[in-house]
Write a protein that holds these residues in place. Sequence first.
Motif, PDB file in Angstrom:
ATOM      1  N   GLU A 156      -0.528 -16.958 -18.180  1.00 60.58           N
ATOM      2  CA  GLU A 156      -0.845 -18.378 -17.986  1.00 60.58           C
ATOM      3  C   GLU A 156      -1.584 -18.536 -16.659  1.00 60.58           C
ATOM      4  O   GLU A 156      -1.060 -18.201 -15.603  1.00 60.58           O
ATOM      5  N   SER A 189       2.358 -25.377 -16.324  1.00 60.24           N
ATOM      6  CA  SER A 189       2.243 -23.987 -16.773  1.00 60.24           C
ATOM      7  C   SER A 189       3.597 -23.406 -17.149  1.00 60.24           C
ATOM      8  O   SER A 189       3.725 -22.680 -18.142  1.00 60.24           O
ATOM      9  N   THR A 247      -4.190 -19.862 -21.629  1.00 62.09           N
ATOM     10  CA  THR A 247      -2.946 -19.177 -21.941  1.00 62.09           C
ATOM     11  C   THR A 247      -3.230 -18.122 -22.995  1.00 62.09           C
ATOM     12  O   THR A 247      -3.864 -18.408 -24.008  1.00 62.09           O
TER      13      THR A 247
END
Length: 342
Positions: A156, A189, A247
């Motif tokens: 991420e 995140s 991601t």
Amino acid sequence: MTETWGNRPFRVGVIGAGSVAALHLDAAADLPEVEVAAVCDVRLSAAEQLAARFGARAYADHTAMFAAGGLDGVLITAPHSLHAPITVDAAAAGLHVLVEKPMATTLEDGQRMIDACATHGVQLAVGHVLHFLPSVREAWRILRSGSLGRPVVITERRTARYERGSRPDWFFDPVLAGGGILMNVGTHSIDKAQWLGGAAATSVHGYVWNQPGVEVETESVGLLELANGVRVVLSVTGTGLPFHDETEVVCEHGALRLSRRDGLWTYRGDEAVQVVTPEQDDIVAAFREQLADFVASCRDGRAPAVDAAYGQSVVATALALYASAERADSARIPGLNAEVAA
């Protein structure tokens, strides 16, 4: 058939009159079952300006707004450390609460919020809006279907401007904000990694750094281990790099890549398929769906899609990354009995 609160719309007030509040209220304006009734900000002129767009009342004090009545719920978009006291006051006034992420800046404050809402019988939802973004929802659906096998590793990476002048001054106050880019952007995140990974984090190893002259961190990296064994590599940076929000999830039988620039892609062997295009990724629709879920949870008495226990798990992970960075060692995360939101 239009859903209403009894025979009328669900009346909301918003606390904080910044850009995120405007997104919430634009979402409310698109929902016939919701009425924007009041706006509050310590900067009365800002509250008045936003309230005028919706024919709502304006206040400079949230307690005065609550005392005036005429509300069913509140949307809290105030500075992070103020989430807890405002939520406690809202619960005491019998108002349902949708609070922006991060839910709180300490676990103790988060628990105060949970206890107050439970005591007064009102809902407490947390605004992790990525759960309603079309590309993220579809990525979650694909991963839960098992078509790519079990997730193994998640990477991420996110950038954001984080110098003074790039956002309101309170974001650079460590007390009001509870931290810097990790607490503000990094909680997006952490949330995304936990939700897509299917479990909350249990241990982390983190590092943070701040630009000279800035009191909060502008860079953060971390390694996370989720309760189901999935490993996460996290990078959030605020120093001059081009915008990036991506991601990657590596699974047993393939992978997927989720990008705000490129949309959602899946990979199996030599086959690459674009599942969601960037044009289909609508943040306005995400805020609308989030508010609709909150109102439905208040009406039906069911849990919201993102509940307070899950919000606490995100805060706990961020705080553990700070603790790990301070002592240059890994940190365990206390068990909070949080389930990854569906």
